[in-house]
Enzyme design. Structure first.
Site, PDB file in Angstrom:
ATOM      1  N   HIS A 218       0.803  -1.260  -0.072  1.00 40.08           N
ATOM      2  CA  HIS A 218      -0.084   0.086  -0.120  1.00 40.08           C
ATOM      3  C   HIS A 218       0.814   1.294  -0.138  1.00 40.08           C
ATOM      4  CE1 HIS A 218      -3.829  -2.005   1.761  1.00 40.08           C
ATOM      5  NE2 HIS A 218      -3.705  -2.464   0.327  1.00 40.08           N
TER       6      HIS A 218
ATOM      7  N   HIS B 237      -4.828  -6.129 -10.860  1.00 40.85           N
ATOM      8  CA  HIS B 237      -3.478  -5.637 -10.518  1.00 40.85           C
ATOM      9  C   HIS B 237      -2.626  -6.242 -11.484  1.00 40.85           C
ATOM     10  CE1 HIS B 237      -3.828  -3.701  -6.271  1.00 40.85           C
ATOM     11  NE2 HIS B 237      -4.672  -4.837  -5.902  1.00 40.85           N
TER      12      HIS B 237
END
Length: 406
Positions: free
Chosen positions: A251, A383
């Protein structure tokens, strides 16, 4: 080192194109009869027993809308199938918004999630640019629900979760949903030109950077209802897929890219300071996570001093490292980022690519052996697919908007 791993070589561009094509082929079996996306198994076979979730369905609508925009006409009906799910079986016509998902027996998964609603906005923004039927109406609906239920104007942040009927908000606040809100808000601003959402993205970013600076560029993930960091949350369950304990390097890496995108698109006068902050986030996360235990790969989580807690390698973390290393090289020209990109590409090819199916292995242990304790199977393409595009797109634009301008 082989040229196919090196940024800005024709060989690397062809390698990414091949990966992208293989991913789109791998995911084609996702639609349920009602349009919701099935969770995909190791070989791309749907796992109906895991139900149909809104965030996965939205990701598939996003991916196949972009696949259509890239010239793959066969991807249009797949985007439309996912949009059918968002208009139909996953939408709550009684209380508004979208269910978290539906179980295998058709029963409702409880709660209304900011995370899922952010992905609905991202998906229909891409579908709008792909000129898919009904996308504008879906986007208008999604933004109205989000503005009413999730955006907290006073805080400049988003609430996380409500009960299914939108009567009671959960006290938990989290940055994962806010991160994907930034992504979605930038996509909306790029798709329809409403700068309100770019301004909101900047407000979220400023709050996140304040917390990150206080903790050595490691971002707290979990908060109380009044936005007090809950640094010990889930210590006893550190590998939770959505609420893990500690810092999540993936993140930090992903925030670095989104902050760079926002700074270049919104505030060019002070972009340099935001890009410098993005570099701090990226270098801290990669320094903590890459080869942290003597084997290649990026660990899932660390404690607040940067020591690994969960050593497993998640495919999405690598995808974001590929994206952000390329973006930071574009905007700074620093060779280290190109070198990082190359080593991530080598690791992808040698450890994470499933060369039998054309997809990516979603979870490896610290010895780079496949496991499925957190992410069994291969839930979706989002992703991995994005990482085949972002390295060669303008860093100030959202993906679908950048493709639309080509």
């Amino acid at each position: 080192m082989e040229r196919k791993y090196l940024l800005d070589t024709e060989e690397n561009k062809k390698f990414l194109e091949e990966l992208r094509r293989n991913l789109l082929d791998f995911g084609r079996k996702f639609p349920s009869p009602g349009g919701g996306s099935y969770y995909l198994g190791d070989d791309g076979t749907p796992w109906p027993e895991k139900g149909r979730e809104t965030w996965i369905t939205s990701r598939m609508a996003h991916v196949y809308s972009i696949g259509y925009m890239l010239g793959g006409a066969e991807n249009g009906p797949l985007a439309d199938a996912a949009l059918k799910g968002l208009r139909g079986e996953l939408h709550d016509s009684a209380h508004g918004g979208w269910y978290a998902g539906l179980n295998a027996d058709g029963s409702i998964m409880p709660s209304k999630q900011c995370y899922a609603h952010a992905f609905v906005i991202l998906a229909v923004s891409s579908a709008l640019l792909a000129d898919r039927k009904g996308a504008k109406e879906l986007l208008d609906n999604a933004l109205a629900v989000y503005d009413l239920r999730f955006w907290d104007e006073a805080e400049g942040l988003s609430r996380d979760t409500w009960d299914t009927d939108f009567t009671t908000p959960d006290r938990y606040r989290g940055l994962n949903a806010n991160m994907h809100t930034v992504e979605a808000f930038l996509a909306v601003a790029d798709a329809v030109g409403d700068e309100t959402y770019r301004v909101r993205a900047g407000r979220i970013i400023d709050r996140v950077l304040g917390w990150a600076r206080e903790r050595g560029w490691r971002i707290p993930e979990h908060f109380s209802s009044d936005w007090i960091p809950q640094l010990e949350m889930n210590r006893e369950r550190p590998d939770d897929p959505f609420k893990p304990y500690g810092a999540t390097p993936g993140h930090g890496i992903e925030w670095a890219r989104l902050i760079t995108q926002w700074a270049l698109s919104a505030d060019k006068k002070s972009a340099a300071s935001y890009i410098e902050a993005a570099e701090h986030l990226y270098t801290t996360a990669v320094g903590d996570a890459w080869n942290a235990d003597g084997a290649p790969g990026l660990v899932y989580t660390t404690d607040w001093s940067g020591c690994p807690v969960v050593h497993d390698r998640m495919h999405w973390t690598l995808a974001e490292a590929i994206n952000t290393s390329a973006v930071l090289y574009r905007v700074t020209g620093k060779d280290q980022y190109a070198q990082d990109y190359a080593q991530f590409m080598v690791y992808l090819d040698q450890a994470v690519l499933d060369h039998k199916t054309g997809s990516w292995l979603h979870q490896l242990d610290q010895n780079n052996q496949v496991i499925g304790t957190v992410w069994p199977g291969k839930s979706d393409l989002y992703h991995a697919f994005q990482s085949t595009l972002i390295p060669y797109l303008p860093p100030e634009l959202s993906i679908a908007a950048a493709i639309a301008k080509q």
